[in-house]
Design a protein around this motif. Structure first.
Motif, PDB file in Angstrom:
ATOM      1  N   UNK A   9       0.830  -1.204   0.000  1.00 21.79           N
ATOM      2  CA  UNK A   9       0.000   0.000   0.000  1.00 21.79           C
ATOM      3  C   UNK A   9       0.861   1.248   0.000  1.00 21.79           C
ATOM      4  N   UNK A  10       1.954   1.226   0.768  1.00 19.34           N
ATOM      5  CA  UNK A  10       2.860   2.375   0.817  1.00 19.34           C
ATOM      6  C   UNK A  10       3.494   2.634  -0.550  1.00 19.34           C
ATOM      7  N   UNK A  11       3.957   1.574  -1.217  1.00 18.31           N
ATOM      8  CA  UNK A  11       4.536   1.726  -2.561  1.00 18.31           C
ATOM      9  C   UNK A  11       3.508   2.338  -3.508  1.00 18.31           C
ATOM     10  N   UNK A  12       2.291   1.834  -3.439  1.00 22.40           N
ATOM     11  CA  UNK A  12       1.223   2.314  -4.315  1.00 22.40           C
ATOM     12  C   UNK A  12       0.926   3.792  -4.049  1.00 22.40           C
ATOM     13  N   UNK A  13       0.866   4.181  -2.780  1.00 22.51           N
ATOM     14  CA  UNK A  13       0.558   5.569  -2.440  1.00 22.51           C
ATOM     15  C   UNK A  13       1.678   6.510  -2.876  1.00 22.51           C
ATOM     16  N   UNK A  14       2.933   6.085  -2.723  1.00 14.26           N
ATOM     17  CA  UNK A  14       4.055   6.906  -3.195  1.00 14.26           C
ATOM     18  C   UNK A  14       3.982   7.090  -4.709  1.00 14.26           C
ATOM     19  N   UNK A  15       3.595   6.015  -5.411  1.00 17.98           N
ATOM     20  CA  UNK A  15       3.437   6.106  -6.866  1.00 17.98           C
ATOM     21  C   UNK A  15       2.322   7.090  -7.213  1.00 17.98           C
ATOM     22  N   UNK A  16       1.264   7.121  -6.403  1.00 17.48           N
ATOM     23  CA  UNK A  16       0.170   8.050  -6.663  1.00 17.48           C
ATOM     24  C   UNK A  16       0.580   9.496  -6.420  1.00 17.48           C
ATOM     25  N   UNK A  17       1.484   9.717  -5.458  1.00 19.19           N
ATOM     26  CA  UNK A  17       2.012  11.069  -5.257  1.00 19.19           C
ATOM     27  C   UNK A  17       2.774  11.512  -6.512  1.00 19.19           C
ATOM     28  N   UNK A  18       3.632  10.614  -7.014  1.00 18.18           N
ATOM     29  CA  UNK A  18       4.388  10.924  -8.239  1.00 18.18           C
ATOM     30  C   UNK A  18       3.443  11.160  -9.417  1.00 18.18           C
ATOM     31  N   UNK A  19       2.395  10.333  -9.522  1.00 22.29           N
ATOM     32  CA  UNK A  19       1.429  10.483 -10.615  1.00 22.29           C
ATOM     33  C   UNK A  19       0.685  11.806 -10.498  1.00 22.29           C
ATOM     34  N   UNK A  20       0.266  12.155  -9.276  1.00 26.77           N
ATOM     35  CA  UNK A  20      -0.459  13.399  -9.072  1.00 26.77           C
ATOM     36  C   UNK A  20       0.365  14.622  -9.464  1.00 26.77           C
ATOM     37  N   UNK A  21       1.641  14.634  -9.052  1.00 26.19           N
ATOM     38  CA  UNK A  21       2.519  15.749  -9.406  1.00 26.19           C
ATOM     39  C   UNK A  21       2.724  15.823 -10.919  1.00 26.19           C
ATOM     40  N   UNK A  22       2.893  14.655 -11.536  1.00 27.81           N
ATOM     41  CA  UNK A  22       3.101  14.605 -12.985  1.00 27.81           C
ATOM     42  C   UNK A  22       1.854  15.109 -13.722  1.00 27.81           C
TER      43      UNK A  22
END
Length: 238
Positions: free
Chosen positions: A172-185
């Motif tokens: 879940x943590x990996x997924x959420x970090x990826x979503x932070x990167x996706x949101x910024x992008x």
């Protein structure tokens, strides 16, 4: 005796035109990607309707277009289209970054980021992080269907795979970090795409484009994050 000279292109005009074309390709491919992730997010939220509804949705996706298309034909058309869009997006970004580096071979002594947002400063590395995550995501849920909780592969129950995956806090943590990167992008990418397509010609339109970037980023990253968080806290369970 009068002489005539052949008209020549202004120096650098060809490079300028190709740069504009590359930016247009990036903008269009980026918008296609946004459309895909919005549809994918909608499908993910079916998990809140329960195991049967989620699995029925996943099964239905494989039957769209039958009998005119083979089983999973529509899905493969979407996948191939997305792969092409991602390749075009990455290739254009790499070429434009190379041109920018050649145009300024000597770095500034002191680099100041005043006036730029964190989303614009993290576009390059954020894009790499998203690409790495996409590869794992496909292995996890689509191609191999790796169940990280027990090591099984090739399962036929998508809902169970989702729950087993996000029951693990580190997944879940990996997924959420990826979503932070996706949101910024998405935040900066949405604004840049609208700017490239000519929708930011006034202060009002620029403000709307920035607002659109925030809306897309929050809706997509937030929507994708709801399912793993809900699994982790026990709202969604088998």
């Amino acid at each position: 005796m009068a002489t005539t000279t052949r008209p020549q292109l202004v120096k650098g005009s060809r490079a300028a035109r190709t740069t504009i074309a590359l930016k247009l390709l990036m903008a269009v491919s980026g918008l296609l990607f946004i459309g895909f992730v919005l549809g994918h997010m909608y499908g993910n939220l079916k998990a809140f309707a329960g195991e049967e509804a989620f699995n029925d949705y996943a099964h239905h996706l494989r039957e769209i277009g039958e009998p005119m298309l083979p089983h999973e034909g529509f899905l493969w058309i979407m996948r191939l289209g997305l792969i092409v869009a991602v390749i075009v997006h990455i290739a254009c970004a790499a070429i434009l970054a190379g041109r920018a580096a050649k145009a300024r071979p000597v770095k500034y002594v002191a680099k100041k980021n005043t006036g730029s947002s964190i989303s614009s400063r993290t576009m390059r590395w954020g894009g790499v992080a998203i690409l790495v995550f996409i590869v794992w995501h496909l292995l996890n849920f689509t191609i191999v269907k790796v169940n990280p909780s027990n090591g099984d592969t090739g399962g036929s129950n998508p809902f169970a795979l989702v729950v087993d995956t996000f029951d693990l806090w580190w997944m879940t943590l990996i997924y959420l970090l990826a979503m932070v990167a996706l949101g910024l992008h998405l935040h900066h990418g949405t604004f840049s795409s609208l700017q490239t397509l000519g929708f930011t010609n006034s202060a009002t339109s620029r403000a709307r484009a920035r607002a659109a970037g925030w809306v897309v980023a929050i809706v997509v990253a937030g929507g994708f994050s709801l399912v793993p968080l809900s699994v982790l806290v026990g709202i969604i369970e088998k």
